[in-house]
Design a protein around this motif. Structure first.
Motif, PDB file in Angstrom:
ATOM      1  N   SER A 120     -11.231   7.984  -0.919  1.00 45.50           N
ATOM      2  CA  SER A 120     -12.307   8.193   0.056  1.00 45.50           C
ATOM      3  C   SER A 120     -13.638   7.690  -0.483  1.00 45.50           C
ATOM      4  O   SER A 120     -14.425   7.064   0.243  1.00 45.50           O
ATOM      5  CB  SER A 120     -12.418   9.677   0.418  1.00 45.50           C
ATOM      6  N   LEU A 121     -13.898   7.952  -1.767  1.00 44.99           N
ATOM      7  CA  LEU A 121     -15.142   7.513  -2.392  1.00 44.99           C
ATOM      8  C   LEU A 121     -15.245   5.988  -2.374  1.00 44.99           C
ATOM      9  O   LEU A 121     -16.313   5.425  -2.075  1.00 44.99           O
ATOM     10  CB  LEU A 121     -15.224   8.031  -3.822  1.00 44.99           C
ATOM     11  N   GLU A 122     -14.151   5.311  -2.672  1.00 44.70           N
ATOM     12  CA  GLU A 122     -14.157   3.848  -2.653  1.00 44.70           C
ATOM     13  C   GLU A 122     -14.452   3.328  -1.249  1.00 44.70           C
ATOM     14  O   GLU A 122     -15.188   2.352  -1.080  1.00 44.70           O
ATOM     15  CB  GLU A 122     -12.814   3.318  -3.151  1.00 44.70           C
ATOM     16  N   GLY A 123     -13.857   3.970  -0.242  1.00 47.18           N
ATOM     17  CA  GLY A 123     -14.113   3.561   1.132  1.00 47.18           C
ATOM     18  C   GLY A 123     -15.562   3.746   1.529  1.00 47.18           C
ATOM     19  O   GLY A 123     -16.182   2.869   2.150  1.00 47.18           O
ATOM     20  N   ARG A 124     -16.148   4.876   1.140  1.00 46.86           N
ATOM     21  CA  ARG A 124     -17.554   5.129   1.467  1.00 46.86           C
ATOM     22  C   ARG A 124     -18.465   4.145   0.750  1.00 46.86           C
ATOM     23  O   ARG A 124     -19.492   3.712   1.294  1.00 46.86           O
ATOM     24  CB  ARG A 124     -17.923   6.578   1.124  1.00 46.86           C
ATOM     25  N   ASN A 125     -18.101   3.785  -0.472  1.00 45.89           N
ATOM     26  CA  ASN A 125     -18.900   2.821  -1.233  1.00 45.89           C
ATOM     27  C   ASN A 125     -18.916   1.466  -0.532  1.00 45.89           C
ATOM     28  O   ASN A 125     -19.967   0.817  -0.424  1.00 45.89           O
ATOM     29  CB  ASN A 125     -18.350   2.685  -2.648  1.00 45.89           C
ATOM     30  N   MET A 126     -17.776   1.029  -0.062  1.00 49.41           N
ATOM     31  CA  MET A 126     -17.711  -0.238   0.659  1.00 49.41           C
ATOM     32  C   MET A 126     -18.495  -0.163   1.971  1.00 49.41           C
ATOM     33  O   MET A 126     -19.203  -1.096   2.345  1.00 49.41           O
ATOM     34  CB  MET A 126     -16.260  -0.633   0.932  1.00 49.41           C
ATOM     35  N   ALA A 127     -18.382   0.952   2.664  1.00 48.63           N
ATOM     36  CA  ALA A 127     -19.103   1.108   3.926  1.00 48.63           C
ATOM     37  C   ALA A 127     -20.610   1.047   3.707  1.00 48.63           C
ATOM     38  O   ALA A 127     -21.354   0.501   4.532  1.00 48.63           O
ATOM     39  CB  ALA A 127     -18.722   2.432   4.585  1.00 48.63           C
ATOM     40  N   SER A 128     -21.080   1.567   2.576  1.00 43.48           N
ATOM     41  CA  SER A 128     -22.515   1.552   2.282  1.00 43.48           C
ATOM     42  C   SER A 128     -23.031   0.139   2.059  1.00 43.48           C
ATOM     43  O   SER A 128     -24.233  -0.110   2.142  1.00 43.48           O
ATOM     44  CB  SER A 128     -22.806   2.408   1.042  1.00 43.48           C
ATOM     45  N   GLN A 129     -22.106  -0.805   1.788  1.00 42.41           N
ATOM     46  CA  GLN A 129     -22.491  -2.203   1.575  1.00 42.41           C
ATOM     47  C   GLN A 129     -22.294  -3.056   2.829  1.00 42.41           C
ATOM     48  O   GLN A 129     -22.475  -4.268   2.789  1.00 42.41           O
ATOM     49  CB  GLN A 129     -21.666  -2.790   0.425  1.00 42.41           C
ATOM     50  N   GLY A 130     -21.909  -2.418   3.941  1.00 42.20           N
ATOM     51  CA  GLY A 130     -21.778  -3.143   5.197  1.00 42.20           C
ATOM     52  C   GLY A 130     -20.361  -3.464   5.620  1.00 42.20           C
ATOM     53  O   GLY A 130     -20.151  -4.096   6.657  1.00 42.20           O
ATOM     54  N   VAL A 131     -19.367  -3.026   4.833  1.00 44.52           N
ATOM     55  CA  VAL A 131     -17.968  -3.262   5.192  1.00 44.52           C
ATOM     56  C   VAL A 131     -17.549  -2.225   6.228  1.00 44.52           C
ATOM     57  O   VAL A 131     -17.763  -1.030   6.036  1.00 44.52           O
ATOM     58  CB  VAL A 131     -17.059  -3.174   3.949  1.00 44.52           C
ATOM     59  N   THR A 132     -16.953  -2.671   7.327  1.00 48.75           N
ATOM     60  CA  THR A 132     -16.609  -1.735   8.401  1.00 48.75           C
ATOM     61  C   THR A 132     -15.132  -1.371   8.453  1.00 48.75           C
ATOM     62  O   THR A 132     -14.757  -0.398   9.093  1.00 48.75           O
ATOM     63  CB  THR A 132     -17.006  -2.321   9.764  1.00 48.75           C
ATOM     64  N   ARG A 133     -14.257  -2.173   7.796  1.00 49.72           N
ATOM     65  CA  ARG A 133     -12.829  -1.844   7.767  1.00 49.72           C
ATOM     66  C   ARG A 133     -12.371  -1.752   6.319  1.00 49.72           C
ATOM     67  O   ARG A 133     -12.604  -2.664   5.531  1.00 49.72           O
ATOM     68  CB  ARG A 133     -12.007  -2.888   8.528  1.00 49.72           C
ATOM     69  N   PHE A 134     -11.701  -0.643   6.001  1.00 52.61           N
ATOM     70  CA  PHE A 134     -11.263  -0.396   4.633  1.00 52.61           C
ATOM     71  C   PHE A 134      -9.793  -0.027   4.648  1.00 52.61           C
ATOM     72  O   PHE A 134      -9.362   0.825   5.432  1.00 52.61           O
ATOM     73  CB  PHE A 134     -12.087   0.739   4.018  1.00 52.61           C
ATOM     74  N   SER A 135      -9.010  -0.695   3.769  1.00 54.27           N
ATOM     75  CA  SER A 135      -7.564  -0.507   3.792  1.00 54.27           C
ATOM     76  C   SER A 135      -7.047   0.089   2.491  1.00 54.27           C
ATOM     77  O   SER A 135      -7.465  -0.300   1.398  1.00 54.27           O
ATOM     78  CB  SER A 135      -6.869  -1.848   4.050  1.00 54.27           C
ATOM     79  N   LEU A 136      -6.106   1.007   2.631  1.00 44.59           N
ATOM     80  CA  LEU A 136      -5.398   1.597   1.507  1.00 44.59           C
ATOM     81  C   LEU A 136      -4.085   0.841   1.340  1.00 44.59           C
ATOM     82  O   LEU A 136      -3.260   0.811   2.256  1.00 44.59           O
ATOM     83  CB  LEU A 136      -5.119   3.078   1.758  1.00 44.59           C
ATOM     84  N   LEU A 169     -12.139   9.010   6.135  1.00 46.72           N
ATOM     85  CA  LEU A 169     -12.795   7.737   6.425  1.00 46.72           C
ATOM     86  C   LEU A 169     -13.186   7.646   7.898  1.00 46.72           C
ATOM     87  O   LEU A 169     -14.292   7.220   8.227  1.00 46.72           O
ATOM     88  CB  LEU A 169     -11.868   6.572   6.052  1.00 46.72           C
ATOM     89  N   ALA A 170     -12.273   8.021   8.768  1.00 48.23           N
ATOM     90  CA  ALA A 170     -12.545   7.941  10.208  1.00 48.23           C
ATOM     91  C   ALA A 170     -13.724   8.828  10.586  1.00 48.23           C
ATOM     92  O   ALA A 170     -14.541   8.465  11.447  1.00 48.23           O
ATOM     93  CB  ALA A 170     -11.292   8.324  10.999  1.00 48.23           C
ATOM     94  N   SER A 171     -13.845   9.983   9.922  1.00 50.24           N
ATOM     95  CA  SER A 171     -14.950  10.895  10.238  1.00 50.24           C
ATOM     96  C   SER A 171     -16.295  10.312   9.803  1.00 50.24           C
ATOM     97  O   SER A 171     -17.345  10.729  10.292  1.00 50.24           O
ATOM     98  CB  SER A 171     -14.730  12.251   9.552  1.00 50.24           C
ATOM     99  N   GLN A 172     -16.265   9.328   8.885  1.00 50.34           N
ATOM    100  CA  GLN A 172     -17.482   8.680   8.398  1.00 50.34           C
ATOM    101  C   GLN A 172     -17.802   7.410   9.191  1.00 50.34           C
ATOM    102  O   GLN A 172     -18.742   6.689   8.842  1.00 50.34           O
ATOM    103  CB  GLN A 172     -17.312   8.315   6.917  1.00 50.34           C
ATOM    104  N   GLY A 173     -17.028   7.132  10.241  1.00 55.85           N
ATOM    105  CA  GLY A 173     -17.275   5.945  11.053  1.00 55.85           C
ATOM    106  C   GLY A 173     -16.700   4.671  10.470  1.00 55.85           C
ATOM    107  O   GLY A 173     -17.048   3.566  10.907  1.00 55.85           O
ATOM    108  N   ILE A 174     -15.815   4.789   9.486  1.00 59.15           N
ATOM    109  CA  ILE A 174     -15.158   3.630   8.875  1.00 59.15           C
ATOM    110  C   ILE A 174     -13.842   3.379   9.588  1.00 59.15           C
ATOM    111  O   ILE A 174     -13.085   4.317   9.850  1.00 59.15           O
ATOM    112  CB  ILE A 174     -14.919   3.889   7.376  1.00 59.15           C
TER     113      ILE A 174
END
Length: 322
Positions: free
Chosen positions: A94-110, A132-137
């Protein structure tokens, strides 16, 4: 050049290329790939506008895969020097996904290695998907072969796209993998679609396939009605059977992207692993060749490029990160 632009104009209106037109596309010499650019760019703009989708992944479970895919560093059949570890903790993913979202990435895959996941592991992934979904990712997952109930659980948790590569064309697949057959891959794609998920499915190029195989793969992806096509270019890994494969040139990479765009005009075409190593100075031309997305950041077992660098390149080209 006008011939291919006319084909693209007709394709944008729903025209399907004839066998003879497909043959002409395939027979174009690599050094004349530039002749395909106006049509490929027209199709990309027609269906995807100038918005470039940006996605990123995490290698959520690494190595020890039971399958023998000849290109893969994570196969237990090959002696490679990658890191091997079990499924990451949900909080870390989850932390990795939020980090990417903070840089402008909108889709994050596991992404996990192996043929599939155990029931408990699927539930851990569901936990991350909900976060992730709750964070808008926009969450995506690549977890191998799953049952319908597992895919439904992921969808209920907020997953909106499932990734499962075909790896190559059916006619070339037996040269690449012997531990399962091609139908297992296509069946998984169909099952994900039938569960109501968007599907991302593509291949690795440079395995020894011909351009005829590229076309064959495109036709399979078209029949499966996938939504996005990830395009990976082989970076040979020491210890794998393809460690000495070096068949790609920048122009062949660009022609592969063009072929996919002409054959799959409506799909997202996302350029992923191996783009820097194989395209070199021609890397920014992927968008003229029809690409509509990039996978940024690190890949499964190799370091990628920084998000800021990719964002800057897109902006410099007059395009818009979406």
């Amino acid at each position: 050049m006008q011939y291919f632009l006319d084909l693209a104009l007709k394709t944008a209106q729903g025209y399907i290329l004839t066998d003879a037109e497909q043959k002409t596309l395939l027979e174009l010499p690599y050094q004349e790939t530039y002749r395909l650019f106006p049509g490929a760019e027209l199709l990309r703009r027609n269906f995807c506008a100038d918005k470039i989708k940006i996605c990123a992944i995490t290698n959520a479970k690494s190595g020890r895969c039971s399958e023998d895919c000849a290109f893969c560093a994570q196969s237990a059949h090959h002696n490679t020097s990658i890191s091997r570890y079990p499924l990451k903790a949900p909080g870390q993913m989850s932390l990795e996904g939020r980090n990417m979202a903070s840089q402008g990435v909108t889709r994050f895959s596991l992404v996990t290695s192996g043929k599939g996941l155990e029931a408990e592991e699927v539930q851990q992934v569901c936990q991350v998907i909900r976060e992730l979904a709750s964070q808008g990712i926009s969450p995506c997952a690549s977890l191998g072969v799953l049952h319908k109930e597992q895919l439904q659980d992921l969808k209920d948790a907020g997953l909106n796209r499932y990734h499962h590569n075909l790896e190559t064309a059916p006619g070339f697949f037996p040269s690449i993998c012997t531990t399962h057959d091609y139908s297992q891959r296509t069946d998984t794609v169909r099952l994900a679609r039938n569960t109501g998920l968007s599907v991302c499915s593509g291949a690795v190029f440079g395995l020894g396939e011909s351009d005829v195989h590229v076309l064959e793969l495109a036709l399979v992806l078209k029949e499966l009605a996938v939504d996005a096509v990830p395009v990976n270019f082989l970076v040979p890994i020491p210890g794998t059977p393809l460690e000495n494969n070096d068949q790609l040139t920048p122009l062949r990479c660009l022609k592969i992207i063009c072929i996919l765009r002409y054959m799959l005009p409506r799909q997202e075409i996302i350029i992923c692993g191996g783009r820097l190593e194989n395209l070199g100075e021609l890397h920014p031309l992927v968008f003229m060749a029809g690409a509509s997305g990039l996978m940024t950041g690190n890949y499964l077992t190799r370091q990628g490029r920084g998000v800021a660098e990719d964002m800057q390149m897109i902006t410099d080209l007059g395009l818009e990160p979406a």
